[in-house]
Design a protein around this motif. Sequence first.
Motif, short mmCIF file in Angstrom:
data_model
loop_
_atom_site.label_atom_id
_atom_site.label_comp_id
_atom_site.label_asym_id
_atom_site.label_seq_id
_atom_site.Cartn_x
_atom_site.Cartn_y
_atom_site.Cartn_z
N VAL A 288 0.84 -1.20 0.00
CA VAL A 288 0.00 0.00 0.00
C VAL A 288 0.87 1.25 0.00
O VAL A 288 2.00 1.24 0.49
CB VAL A 288 -0.98 0.05 1.20
N ALA A 289 0.31 2.32 -0.58
CA ALA A 289 0.97 3.63 -0.57
C ALA A 289 0.18 4.53 0.37
O ALA A 289 -1.02 4.79 0.14
CB ALA A 289 1.00 4.23 -1.97
N HIS A 290 0.83 4.97 1.42
CA HIS A 290 0.21 5.92 2.35
C HIS A 290 0.50 7.33 1.82
O HIS A 290 1.66 7.68 1.59
CB HIS A 290 0.80 5.72 3.74
N CYS A 291 -0.58 8.11 1.64
CA CYS A 291 -0.45 9.42 1.00
C CYS A 291 -0.96 10.50 1.96
O CYS A 291 -2.07 11.05 1.79
CB CYS A 291 -1.26 9.45 -0.30
N PRO A 292 -0.17 10.83 2.98
CA PRO A 292 -0.68 11.69 4.06
C PRO A 292 -1.06 13.09 3.61
O PRO A 292 -2.09 13.61 4.07
CB PRO A 292 0.47 11.72 5.07
N ASP A 304 -4.40 3.86 8.99
CA ASP A 304 -4.21 3.04 10.18
C ASP A 304 -2.85 2.31 10.10
O ASP A 304 -2.77 1.17 9.65
CB ASP A 304 -5.37 2.03 10.28
N TRP A 305 -1.81 3.00 10.56
CA TRP A 305 -0.45 2.44 10.46
C TRP A 305 -0.34 1.16 11.29
O TRP A 305 0.32 0.20 10.90
CB TRP A 305 0.57 3.48 10.94
N ARG A 306 -1.00 1.17 12.46
CA ARG A 306 -0.92 -0.01 13.33
C ARG A 306 -1.46 -1.24 12.62
O ARG A 306 -0.87 -2.32 12.69
CB ARG A 306 -1.73 0.25 14.60
N ALA A 307 -2.58 -1.06 11.90
CA ALA A 307 -3.17 -2.22 11.20
C ALA A 307 -2.22 -2.72 10.12
O ALA A 307 -2.01 -3.92 9.97
CB ALA A 307 -4.50 -1.82 10.58
N ALA A 308 -1.62 -1.78 9.37
CA ALA A 308 -0.70 -2.19 8.29
C ALA A 308 0.49 -2.93 8.87
O ALA A 308 0.89 -3.99 8.36
CB ALA A 308 -0.24 -0.97 7.50
N SER A 309 1.08 -2.40 9.96
CA SER A 309 2.29 -3.06 10.46
C SER A 309 1.96 -4.35 11.21
O SER A 309 2.77 -5.26 11.22
CB SER A 309 3.16 -2.11 11.28
N SER A 310 0.75 -4.46 11.75
CA SER A 310 0.43 -5.70 12.47
C SER A 310 0.34 -6.88 11.51
O SER A 310 0.52 -8.02 11.91
CB SER A 310 -0.85 -5.55 13.27
N ASN A 312 2.18 -6.78 8.59
CA ASN A 312 3.41 -6.72 7.77
C ASN A 312 3.16 -6.41 6.29
O ASN A 312 3.90 -6.91 5.44
CB ASN A 312 4.21 -8.02 7.85
N VAL A 313 2.12 -5.66 5.98
CA VAL A 313 1.95 -5.23 4.59
C VAL A 313 2.96 -4.11 4.32
O VAL A 313 3.03 -3.14 5.08
CB VAL A 313 0.51 -4.72 4.35
N PRO A 314 3.79 -4.23 3.27
CA PRO A 314 4.75 -3.17 2.98
C PRO A 314 4.04 -1.83 2.70
O PRO A 314 3.07 -1.78 1.94
CB PRO A 314 5.48 -3.65 1.72
N VAL A 315 4.54 -0.78 3.35
CA VAL A 315 3.96 0.56 3.18
C VAL A 315 5.03 1.48 2.61
O VAL A 315 6.13 1.56 3.15
CB VAL A 315 3.49 1.15 4.53
N GLY A 316 4.70 2.16 1.52
CA GLY A 316 5.56 3.24 1.02
C GLY A 316 4.80 4.54 1.14
O GLY A 316 3.59 4.55 1.37
N PHE A 317 5.53 5.65 1.00
CA PHE A 317 4.85 6.95 0.97
C PHE A 317 4.51 7.33 -0.47
O PHE A 317 5.30 7.10 -1.39
CB PHE A 317 5.75 8.06 1.53
N GLY A 318 3.32 7.94 -0.64
CA GLY A 318 2.99 8.55 -1.92
C GLY A 318 2.69 10.02 -1.70
O GLY A 318 2.11 10.39 -0.66
N THR A 319 3.08 10.86 -2.64
CA THR A 319 2.67 12.26 -2.53
C THR A 319 1.26 12.45 -3.06
O THR A 319 0.57 13.39 -2.68
CB THR A 319 3.61 13.19 -3.32
N ASP A 320 0.84 11.56 -3.99
CA ASP A 320 -0.47 11.67 -4.62
C ASP A 320 -0.75 13.06 -5.18
O ASP A 320 -1.89 13.54 -5.13
CB ASP A 320 -1.59 11.23 -3.67
N LEU A 358 14.28 2.79 1.61
CA LEU A 358 14.24 1.33 1.35
C LEU A 358 12.83 0.76 1.43
O LEU A 358 12.48 -0.13 0.65
CB LEU A 358 15.17 0.61 2.35
N GLY A 359 12.01 1.28 2.35
CA GLY A 359 10.64 0.77 2.49
C GLY A 359 9.84 0.96 1.20
O GLY A 359 9.07 0.09 0.80
N GLY A 360 10.01 2.11 0.57
CA GLY A 360 9.33 2.36 -0.71
C GLY A 360 9.84 1.40 -1.78
O GLY A 360 9.06 0.86 -2.58
N ALA A 361 11.15 1.17 -1.77
CA ALA A 361 11.73 0.24 -2.75
C ALA A 361 11.19 -1.17 -2.53
O ALA A 361 10.86 -1.87 -3.49
CB ALA A 361 13.26 0.26 -2.64
#
Length: 435
Positions: A288-292, A304-310, A312-320, A358-361
């Motif tokens: 998933v791309a988190h686009c704050p 929901d960062w806690r849900a994503a990390s619980s 282990n779904v890889p999260v990258g940042f998006g500017t959108d 690295l997380g985005g990669a």
Amino acid sequence: MTSRNQAFRGSFLHCTDNPAVAGAEAVHFIEDGMLVIEDGHVVALTNAVQANMPANTPVHDYRGKWIVPGFVDCHVHYPQVDVMACHGTQLLDWLNNYTFPAEQAFSDQAIATETAAFFLEQLLANGTTTALVFGTVHKASVNAFFAEAKQRKLRMICGKVMMDRNAPEGLCDTPLSSYEDSKALINQWHGQDRLGYAVTPRFAPTSSGEQLALAGQLLDEHPNVHLHTHLSENPDECEWVKTLFPDQSDYLGVYEQHGLVRKRSMFAHAIHLSTSEWSRLNHANASVAHCPCSNLFIGSGLFDWRAASSVNVPVGFGTDVGGGDSMSLLRAANEAYKIQQLQNVSLDPLTLFYTATLGGAVALDLDKHIGNFETGKEADFIVLEPDATPLLARRMRASNDWQSSLFALTMLGDDRCIHDTFILGESSKRSTTTR
Ligand code: GUN
Ligand code: ZN
């Protein structure tokens, strides 16, 4: 004469793993380091005093600055630079009032080329060296983007938007034309130099089931390409999806039904998800791309960062961009931190830095090529200026260690802190005229 070898001296920061999983040892700060590269790839990163390199290797001296891997933007729309900062609406009205009208211009290759060139120069000015990018429905928009990215030797992923309903006529394709255009673009561009293709259905509301099925067929026929779409961004959008696909019990199910949820699938936003959807994303190896900046600007909701990390779904940042109001991943990290603060989650500064690099990669399955300074990786990196403004300089003097400097730089920094961006070891300032 250009040398195949070059060296860069300065303070280095990079991750070799996810610090949230592997601990703080996954993040390496070398106060006085030397990066040796050959033909645009990393040979070694060591302490400067231990550096071992061929005689006559040119050394670029950046002592006093920080050298970090290039930022990775996991979700952005290049044709939307002109609708950044449009007032007053949430997602569905924002699309109809601003975005769809702006995207109609991209049937014109000259407009697409000029915008792609501007967009890429702005990415570099913000320290972003790789991005997963939406084109428009027009094939010309993607041809223009890839041509400009190739000229700059960039590692970029892009795709033609597939949408056959619920959009203005001039922006609609058909299931068959979207399949054929996407296939032609894959054959022309995917794997050429550092370019990659993403099959790009806009989101469930603008595609018929028939079109989504053909998107799945494209993925089956070209297993190394990416899938890029939006998921559960806005409450009205989620309600609409329920009425358009009444047979599916949730939004992710619509994509699953058509074979779109798999490794190298990137879902932008992923805000309003159930526990079951999070767990299915994990089992499918999707990201998933988190686009704050966008989530706040168009009022979509709190990720929901806690849900994503619980799970282990890889999260990258998006500017959108253009829903997002900044092209800077430092600004994205800043807003991501605040979004979690509102939910009583304190994001670690190392996690923010990891997610931007690295997380985005990892989320894009590109970590064998980019994301840090391990031997053999592509030398795409940024020279950061931690004291770029009087305020930053003052705040840096008040920091006692690199971790607190990193956090302050992440919160207060933006494109003013990007001294230079290097692509395969070459300064992007040297060749650019529009920055
Ligand atoms: N959902 C469908 N299209 C778009 C878009 O262009 N931007 C954002 N933020 N969400 C979308
Ligand atoms: Zn988007």
